[in-house]
Design an enzyme around this catalytic site. Structure first.
Site: not given
Lengths: 267, 348
Positions: B51, B99
């Site tokens: 989400c 990342h």
């Protein structure tokens, strides 16, 4: 030059020290969970420690508690045994974390001090005497750990009540778990102490009554607190405070009361 | 082999944009198959769709080729039309490695240090693996990321301390009671803050909850959702006998539990700890209760102070985490360079 059996104890000291060093590595990362190899190290140290006591007993043909050095080694052994038996709650947190350095330092000091000389006094022997000594020392070991748990309870409780944020306190067990450890160790202490007391009855001389009275008073005190704690008649806070008081009172009067008991004063 | 990562997250785009790029599990399977076809079986791909983030990790012979494959993937999965609104961040090689390591460690999460993302990355990798799209490079890349994520969590304080009032209250409750599954919670008042705190306690394992509120219907609605029970507001004091944790958050203008009213119930409870959480302003519970034995009373200010301190500690822990990441990225990049050189030698 270190003779055979002291060599085993030296190995145990090194291993306890190694366990502490390994645990320190995790502490550097703000964790008190010891690495897996620390438990193996502790177990090996315990084996060496046991071998030392066994060899010493074989050498002196007596339970190895004839001088201060042997008493220190035996109390250390009972603390190590409790560490292994009480389980993960105890082992993974500050209580367990402190056991290894406490044992390493205590045993190292007792090895360095000139207290390991053959005792000229004639010690009573026989199974009743040796059972009495072994059970009593195990009881003191349990009470030492219980007092440490009690101290941690009081600190944790104080910080929660006063809303102090102390980072390392977050790593010790919850109040509930500490209270549970306390109750169990007190019950085990009573079992050992009762066994020690009963075993001493056939061998106690009349002149030993101050020591016996001292022991009976503590037995009643400990029993009353333990019964009240199990029946939830007193709070865990009070139980913890009593654990600390009993142990401190016992240790601080131990040598004094022994000086009045002929068979104990020779230590 | 080159690595490319495209990232769309709560940091750089609102939910309206993110939802246009999200993938269901089925859509992810199809996307992996499509990517396999586009790249002629040569490209590697892992899609992460949660989400808060949609991320594409892809590997191929050159940056250009991988970029072209990803564009085709967007095109063929009907998402290319939305590209004009989206601001994907693009990371290549070492930057992509850093990342993913940050994502897996929870450093990129909305609540720094949260652990859910770790499971989500694992699931995404498992799905790509099942579709046959995680090759040698992405396999090593993700396995390293999992190791780094675990290391950061175990060796720093990144996960320690609640970062919301509810989580902080639940953590304090664990300091008192240990395992919360044995605890009985009493929620007084059906306000939003109280509800959130009760939810945090339920998440930590509380199984028994009683709700009381002036408007009984509100209490009943919450209790039925949590499979708890309700009591009338008029008689809630009696619940103090059973409750281990009391969460009070009413809009009353005066103290609803004065010390003299609580004392008989506390005496009847015997020596059992009780954790009282007063989230109301003005306060619901008499502050003098905090001095009673076995009562641990925390108000909104207390909890907020601890929460702020926890957040500060987590920010500090991020510095320690960055040091772990630096070393891990360096190792991975050097392995990647060695592996490429070795492959070139082999093909020569």
């Amino acid at each position: 030059m270190i003779d055979g059996e002291r060599g085993w104890l030296l190995a145990a000291v090194c291993l306890y020290g190694g366990v502490f060093a390994a645990s320190l590595r995790t502490l550097r990362h703000h964790s008190l969970r010891p690495p897996p190899e620390a438990f193996l190290g502790f177990l090996s140290a315990f084996v060496c420690h046991t071998v030392f006591l066994f060899l010493r007993a074989a050498e002196i043909h007596h339970c190895p508690m004839t001088n201060l050095f042997e008493v220190a080694a035996f109390i250390g052994w009972s603390v190590a045994l409790i560490y292994l038996v009480v389980g993960p709650i105890y082992r993974m947190t500050l209580l367990g974390f402190l056991t290894a350095p406490m044992l390493a330092a205590g045993l190292a000091v007792s090895m360095l001090l000139p207290i390991d000389s053959p005792n000229p006094h004639q010690f009573p022997s026989g199974p009743a005497f040796e059972l009495h000594v072994a059970l009593s020392l195990l009881a003191y070991g349990c009470m030492a750990v219980s007092a440490t748990a009690g101290l941690f309870y009081l600190m944790q409780d104080h910080c929660l009540k006063r809303k102090y944020q102390i980072a390392w306190l977050a790593t010790i067990p919850s109040l509930h778990d500490l209270a549970q450890v306390n109750r169990h160790l007190m019950a085990v202490s009573i079992l050992f102490l009762t066994g020690g007391l009963v075993a001493s009855l056939p061998i106690a001389e009349q002149s030993e009554w101050p020591k016996l009275l001292w022991l009976v008073i503590f037995w009643f005190y400990l029993s009353a607190v333990t019964a009240a704690a199990w029946a939830r008649r007193i709070s865990s806070h009070r139980t913890a405070a009593h654990c600390v008081i009993i142990f401190v009172a016992m240790i601080s009067t131990f040598w004094l009361i022994n000086s009045f008991a002929p068979s104990h004063s020779s230590l | 082999m080159s690595l490319v990562c495209l990232s769309l997250s709560h940091h750089n785009s609102p939910v309206e944009i993110r939802e246009k790029f999200s993938f269901s599990e089925q859509a992810m399977r199809e996307a992996h198959d499509i990517f396999g076809q586009i790249s002629g079986g040569e490209g590697e791909l892992v899609l992460l769709s949660t989400c808060n983030r949609i991320e594409i990790y892809a590997a191929g012979p050159t940056q250009q080729e991988v970029g072209a494959w990803i564009n085709s993937l967007f095109d063929l999965t009907g998402r290319a039309g939305n590209m004009k609104d989206a601001e994907f961040l693009r990371f290549e090689d070492g930057a992509a490695v850093r990342h993913l390591f940050k994502v897996a460690s929870g450093l990129e999460s909305m609540v720094v240090g949260e652990t859910e993302i770790f499971g989500q990355v694992k699931k995404a990798y498992a799905l790509a693996n099942g579709c046959g799209r995680a090759g040698k490079l992405l396999h090593r890349f993700f396995q390293t990321a999992f190791r780094v994520g675990k290391k950061v969590r175990s060796e720093t304080e990144i996960t320690r301390g609640g970062t919301s009032v509810g989580a902080t209250a639940a953590e304090l409750a664990e300091h008192i009671f240990g395992n919360l599954s044995r605890c009985h919670v009493l929620l007084v008042g059906a306000s939003d803050t109280g509800e959130k705190t009760a939810r945090a306690l339920l998440l930590r394992g509380v199984s028994a909850i009683t709700v009381t509120n002036r408007t009984h219907e509100k209490a009943a609605a919450l209790a039925s959702e949590w499979k708890g029970r309700t009591v009338l507001f008029e008689g809630w004091f009696a619940e103090l006998l059973q409750a281990d944790i009391v969460v009070s958050a009413t809009s009353a203008q005066e103290t609803i539990l004065p010390l003299h009213e609580a004392r008989p119930f506390l005496a009847q409870r015997g020596p059992r700890p009780i954790f009282m959480i007063d989230l109301a302003v003005p306060r619901d519970l008499d502050p003098a209760l905090g001095a009673e034995p076995d009562v641990y009373l925390y108000n909104m200010d207390d909890l907020q102070t601890i929460t702020e301190q926890n957040k500060k500690d987590r920010r500090q822990a991020m510095l320690a985490a960055e040091a772990i990441l630096d070393a891990a990225v360096k190792d991975f990049v050097s392995w990647q360079a060695n592996s490429s050189n070795w492959n070139k030698e082999k093909n020569r």
